[in-house]
Design a protein around this motif. Structure first.
Motif, short mmCIF file in Angstrom:
data_model
loop_
_atom_site.label_atom_id
_atom_site.label_comp_id
_atom_site.label_asym_id
_atom_site.label_seq_id
_atom_site.Cartn_x
_atom_site.Cartn_y
_atom_site.Cartn_z
N LEU A 1 0.86 -1.18 0.00
CA LEU A 1 0.00 0.00 0.00
C LEU A 1 0.90 1.24 0.00
O LEU A 1 1.48 1.60 1.01
N LYS A 2 1.02 1.88 -1.17
CA LYS A 2 2.07 2.87 -1.39
C LYS A 2 1.71 4.27 -0.90
O LYS A 2 2.42 4.86 -0.09
N VAL B 1 -0.96 1.27 -5.31
CA VAL B 1 -0.29 0.08 -4.80
C VAL B 1 1.01 -0.19 -5.55
O VAL B 1 1.18 0.24 -6.69
N LYS B 2 1.90 -0.89 -4.90
CA LYS B 2 3.09 -1.43 -5.58
C LYS B 2 2.61 -2.67 -6.32
O LYS B 2 2.66 -3.79 -5.81
N TYR C 1 2.92 5.77 -13.67
CA TYR C 1 3.23 7.20 -13.79
C TYR C 1 3.46 7.83 -12.42
O TYR C 1 4.22 8.79 -12.28
N PHE C 2 2.74 7.32 -11.42
CA PHE C 2 2.64 8.01 -10.14
C PHE C 2 3.45 7.38 -9.01
O PHE C 2 3.39 7.81 -7.87
N LEU C 3 4.20 6.35 -9.34
CA LEU C 3 4.91 5.62 -8.29
C LEU C 3 6.41 5.66 -8.49
O LEU C 3 6.92 5.67 -9.62
N GLU C 4 7.13 5.67 -7.39
CA GLU C 4 8.57 5.50 -7.43
C GLU C 4 8.85 4.04 -7.09
O GLU C 4 8.41 3.53 -6.07
N PHE C 5 9.59 3.36 -7.93
CA PHE C 5 9.89 1.96 -7.67
C PHE C 5 10.94 1.87 -6.59
O PHE C 5 12.00 2.49 -6.68
#
Length: 283
Positions: free
Chosen positions: A226-227, A239-240, A278-282
């Protein structure tokens, strides 16, 4: 994300070879290295049956129309394109229909009072009594995933049965009660007697607090996938999506979301928030 969609498709089509997979947005995934100039990604395209696009010609923000059209013009020969424009008046809704039709896309324009996909419009674009057996045959569709205007599941069913849409894109659940296979089968005949398709919405890029899988103690960071908050949607969280524990909720498990959709008799699944990368940093 591309691998996630491919795996969902393999799982669903093993259960039902005729099952359709339609990702919404994330057009870049259709191309090698996410670039149109690098050619089409064959494995991904072979795993999907259509493409959903929000706000192509009309939007409340910059929609990168020309960039999207470049990609869609390459894809439309082999994939059904379903467009849900956000229009602010009946005039722009009509313009949306004409523009999409000219490009060979199937359109569902939603006016400002239907921003949340909660209304069943009475007027249907390209209404017909043709039997729709394949996604490619659809001339119109209904996008209804918010049942707040309906008092009961029966009210939803009665409303939908009395329409002539070629394709119904709906939610599997009314509150937390899923539609049965018998109920979904009853929706596969238009009011005029023609056959149609029924597709289920599923959010694969964000977890939703109102879903059957949600646990009361969950919060950002617990579970670890849960990011972060989904701005504008207080009950949703990015979410990841690459984490196996999230993917197991969506597919693989016998109690998974996709399994429930297939068992309920839907003709396919419409995958929302495919573009969440687009919205997440890995990390």
């Amino acid at each position: 994300m591309r691998s996630f969609v491919i795996d969902i498709s393999k799982f669903a089509k093993k259960l039902n070879p005729k099952f359709s997979i339609i990702p919404q947005n994330g057009l870049e995934l259709c191309f090698n290295e996410l670039e149109v100039s690098n050619g089409m990604h064959k494995e991904y395209l072979s795993s999907i049956d259509g493409i959903g696009i929000e706000s192509l010609f009309y939007s409340n923000e910059d929609s990168n129309t020309e960039e999207k059209l470049t990609a869609l013009n390459l894809l439309k020969e082999t994939k059904k394109i379903l467009v849900s424009d956000y229009t602010k008046s009946k005039k722009t809704a009509e313009l949306s229909i004409r523009k999409n039709q000219k490009k060979g896309f199937t359109s569902f324009p939603r006016e400002k009072e239907n921003y949340d996909y909660s209304i069943v419009p009475d007027n249907i674009n390209n209404e017909n009594d043709t039997n729709i057996n394949f996604l490619s045959q659809t001339c119109n569709f209904l996008y209804l995933i918010n049942y707040s205007n309906f008092e009961s599941k029966e009210a939803v069913l009665n409303k939908l049965k009395n329409t002539n849409y070629d394709l119904l894109l709906i939610d599997l659940f009314f509150d937390k009660t899923s539609f049965t296979k018998q109920e979904i089968e009853s929706l596969k005949i238009k009011k005029n007697g023609g056959k149609r398709l029924v597709i289920s919405y599923i959010n694969i890029g964000a977890a939703e607090k109102f879903r059957y899988y949600w646990k009361p103690k969950w919060r950002i960071g617990f579970p670890s996938w849960l990011k972060k908050n989904y701005e504008g949607y207080e009950d949703e969280f990015w979410v990841k999506f690459w984490k196996k524990s999230w993917q197991k909720i969506i597919f693989e498990d016998k109690d998974s979301y996709v399994q429930k959709i297939v068992e309920a008799g839907f003709d396919g699944a419409y995958l929302d928030n495919v573009e969440c990368y687009y919205f997440l940093e890995f990390d």
